[in-house]
Design an enzyme around this catalytic site. Structure first.
Site, PDB file in Angstrom:
ATOM      1  N   ASP A 122     -47.349 -18.158  42.965  1.00 30.15           N
ATOM      2  CA  ASP A 122     -47.141 -16.790  42.484  1.00 30.15           C
ATOM      3  C   ASP A 122     -45.750 -16.667  41.848  1.00 30.15           C
ATOM      4  OD1 ASP A 122     -46.806 -14.068  42.164  1.00 30.15           O
ATOM      5  OD2 ASP A 122     -47.257 -13.520  44.242  1.00 30.15           O
TER       6      ASP A 122
ATOM      7  N   GLU B  18     -50.109 -11.263  50.551  1.00 32.41           N
ATOM      8  CA  GLU B  18     -50.327 -11.376  49.098  1.00 32.41           C
ATOM      9  C   GLU B  18     -51.153 -12.609  48.718  1.00 32.41           C
ATOM     10  OE1 GLU B  18     -46.384 -10.974  47.514  1.00 32.41           O
ATOM     11  OE2 GLU B  18     -46.289  -8.863  48.045  1.00 32.41           O
TER      12      GLU B  18
ATOM     13  N   ASP C 267     -50.971  -3.305  45.455  1.00 29.03           N
ATOM     14  CA  ASP C 267     -50.002  -4.406  45.390  1.00 29.03           C
ATOM     15  C   ASP C 267     -48.643  -3.739  45.171  1.00 29.03           C
ATOM     16  OD1 ASP C 267     -48.270  -6.419  44.631  1.00 29.03           O
ATOM     17  OD2 ASP C 267     -49.426  -7.074  42.887  1.00 29.03           O
TER      18      ASP C 267
ATOM     19  N   LYS D 271     -37.800  -3.559  47.266  1.00 30.92           N
ATOM     20  CA  LYS D 271     -38.670  -4.304  48.196  1.00 30.92           C
ATOM     21  C   LYS D 271     -37.871  -5.402  48.917  1.00 30.92           C
ATOM     22  CE  LYS D 271     -42.882  -7.111  48.226  1.00 30.92           C
ATOM     23  NZ  LYS D 271     -44.061  -7.490  47.430  1.00 30.92           N
TER      24      LYS D 271
END
Ligand code: AMP
Length: 569
Positions: A168, A145, A6, A68
């Site tokens: 999330d 994800e 992850d 990211k």
């Protein structure tokens, strides 16, 4: 052996499928979460993870995080004398996780499944693959994800068609995805989110409330806390926020210039003060449901991921919104990495779950630079006005109207940016359209700015000056955000030449970085004491005597705990 990774915005994790189950692999410090931070040490060696994170404040020019967000773009980050692309920084995090896995498993690891957000575009996915390659990993596949979170909960074992939502909420980002499992294929039906909403915002709300309720704001008389004080107060709010996940009330305490300030925060008070954040959480959920044309009552289950979903407040909101209890028996920080390991396990048995990848969305918000009014006749430039919001389904076309802000302005200059930040300086510049306009009083010349973004990633900005209907056009093709195989080859050699801080010395290096951070927050005698302990610890390191080293480390840790008033993280 394939590992599951992850690769997160704030933290990354690695997991493996062994003995019929997925488990997280601890890093060199024995922790499950590795901060997605990279830095250069003063001697030019690369630091990854907690040691780099601890230096974010003390060495901001040598340390970086949140890269990211820029994957798939050409944005370069300077660390010391060198510059790096986002996929190169990501590759250092991946390399560190790979080494952790190798140390844990006792053999070489060459293959990985890496997770990416469902809304990642083709360029962002390619950049993630390159990051893997640069880290010496064959990327077996990229996994969405939310699909990974679902796999961790065993949703693939459901025999019938099933629809579910993944909620999330991490440290700084919020992603909602609606998925459907049909005949063994997982499809993302809709994805929505907020790139600037996460656990950190709850901390900010608590800091603001503390300022008022404890009387600190009054004592400061309009002044701000100095840099290190601000961080110390945020750390305290973070501690209390976590305590409130376990008990109904907790006290936030803070010492400043010889006085003690405190505030007892109850669950109810927290709920009241976080109401605006709760509202912001509802919006993307509603949007995702609308986009997927699904009613909340039609969902078969709700999966929570991300550390901030530990907050009872957030869980209650989820239960209320969906009329059922969400699935929570896994550690929400770990669900995505565990799911990647489940997929690796399935892959090794040739039973991997297939996905329909959704890439027909605009991966970033696209907009222009504007000036905002901050007072009567007072404007401040440098603000970002999004025109096409991230996650809009492509092709998409949107228009915003703008007006001149200066009297007798002879030219209009429209600057185009991509990104999610409020200020253009933190977004990526794409191009400018400049043309002459009639010289009139401020506000009298207005223009429509239309952005059209198509499936191949081409952005067309068209400005129509309203009084004259005159049109000006700028076409921006998807930037060369993907490295060519030749570039990858070249950088592979260059990056391999970088010195990486040795894994077995990471614990000591991290401790020194944390001590440096604490030193900045202290003053006077306390500083002096800490400096002596750090110097003593460093001198034992040079002698390389394991027992003396352990003792010195323990006494430094103990002293740091005392100095932090029991708040040593
Ligand atoms: P992630 O990016 O998924 O690692 O999420 C990190 C976020 O989760 C941070 O904002 C943390 O403050 C938050 N978090 C972690 N543990 C807890 C907890 N026990 N209670 C409340 N928030 C937490």
């Amino acid at each position: 052996m394939i590992i599951g990774i992850d690769l997160g915005t704030t933290n990354s994790l690695v997991a493996v499928w062994r003995d019929g189950k997925a488990s997280i692999i601890p890093n060199a410090l024995g922790q499950h979460l590795t901060p997605s931070c990279v830095g250069m040490d003063d001697d030019g060696t690369v630091l990854v993870g907690e040691a780099a994170r601890a230096r974010l404040q003390t060495h901001p020019h040598l340390t970086t995080a949140l890269f990211k967000r820029y994957m798939g773009s050409e944005r370069k980050t300077q660390l010391g004398k060198q510059t790096f692309r986002p996929e190169e920084l990501s590759s250092m995090v991946l390399r560190s996780l790979k080494e952790d896995a190798e140390a844990f498993l006792g053999h070489k690891v060459e293959e990985a499944i890496i997770t990416v957000p469902a809304y990642f575009s083709d360029a962002q996915r390619k950049a993630t693959r390159v990051a893997g390659q640069l880290a010496g990993l064959k990327v077996e596949r990229l996994l969405n994800e939310p699909t990974a979170a679902a796999l961790a909960y065993g949703i693939q074992d459901t025999q019938r068609e099933t629809k579910f939502l993944v909620f999330d909420l991490g440290g700084g980002t919020f992603d909602v995805s609606i998925l459907e499992l049909f005949e063994g294929v997982m499809e993302v039906r809709a994805s929505a989110g907020d790139n600037f909403l996460g656990g950190e915002d709850f901390v900010t709300a608590m800091v603001d409330a503390f300022m008022t309720h404890s009387g600190l704001a009054k004592a400061l008389g309009g002044k701000e806390l100095s840099g290190s004080g601000k961080q110390r107060l945020r750390d305290e709010a973070e501690r209390v926020k976590r305590a409130l996940s376990e008990s109904p009330a907790a006290t936030m305490a803070f010492a400043w210039e010889g006085a003690e300030y405190s505030w007892e925060c109850s669950e109810d008070a927290l709920a009241r003060l976080c109401e605006p954040l709760m509202q912001r959480l509802r919006t993307p959920v509603e949007r995702a449901l609308r986009d997927a044309t699904i009613k909340a009552s039609e969902l078969d289950s709700v999966v929570l991921a991300g550390g901030a979903t530990r907050m009872p407040l957030v869980r209650k909101l989820a239960s209320r919104m969906f009329g059922r209890f969400p699935m929570i028996h896994l550690d929400p920080d770990e669900a995505i990495a565990l799911g990647a390991a489940v997929q690796a396990g399935l892959k090794m048995r040739d039973a991997a779950l297939d996905e329909v990848v959704m890439t027909d969305v605009a991966p970033y918000s696209l907009g222009i630079g504007i000036a905002r009014q901050v007072g009567p006749n007072q404007f401040e430039g440098g603000h970002f006005l999004p025109i096409i919001e991230r996650n809009s389904t492509v092709p998409v076309s949107r228009v915003e109207n703008v007006a001149t802000i200066a009297d007798f302005q002879r030219e209009l200059s429209v600057k185009v940016y991509q990104g999610e930040s409020r200020l253009i300086s933190d977004n990526i510049y794409l191009g400018t359209l400049t043309f002459p306009i009639q010289s009139k009083k401020a506000g009298e010349v207005t223009a429509d700015v239309r952005f059209t973004y198509d499936v191949s990633g081409v952005l067309e900005a068209e400005v129509t000056v309203l009084p004259t209907q005159e049109k000006h056009k700028l076409v921006i093709t998807e930037n060369a955000g993907v490295m060519t195989p030749q570039e990858v080859e070249k950088r592979l050699t260059e990056l391999a030449a970088l010195k990486i801080h040795p894994r077995d010395r990471m614990e000591n290096r991290t401790l020194v970085a944390q001590a440096d951070r604490l030193y900045e927050q202290l003053l006077g005698h306390e500083r002096e004491v800490l400096a002596q302990y750090v110097a003593a610890f460093q001198s034992t390191l040079d002698k390389q005597e394991p027992v003396a080293e352990r003792r010195a480390r323990e006494s430094l840790v103990q002293m740091m705990r005392q100095l932090e008033g029991g708040l040593f993280l």
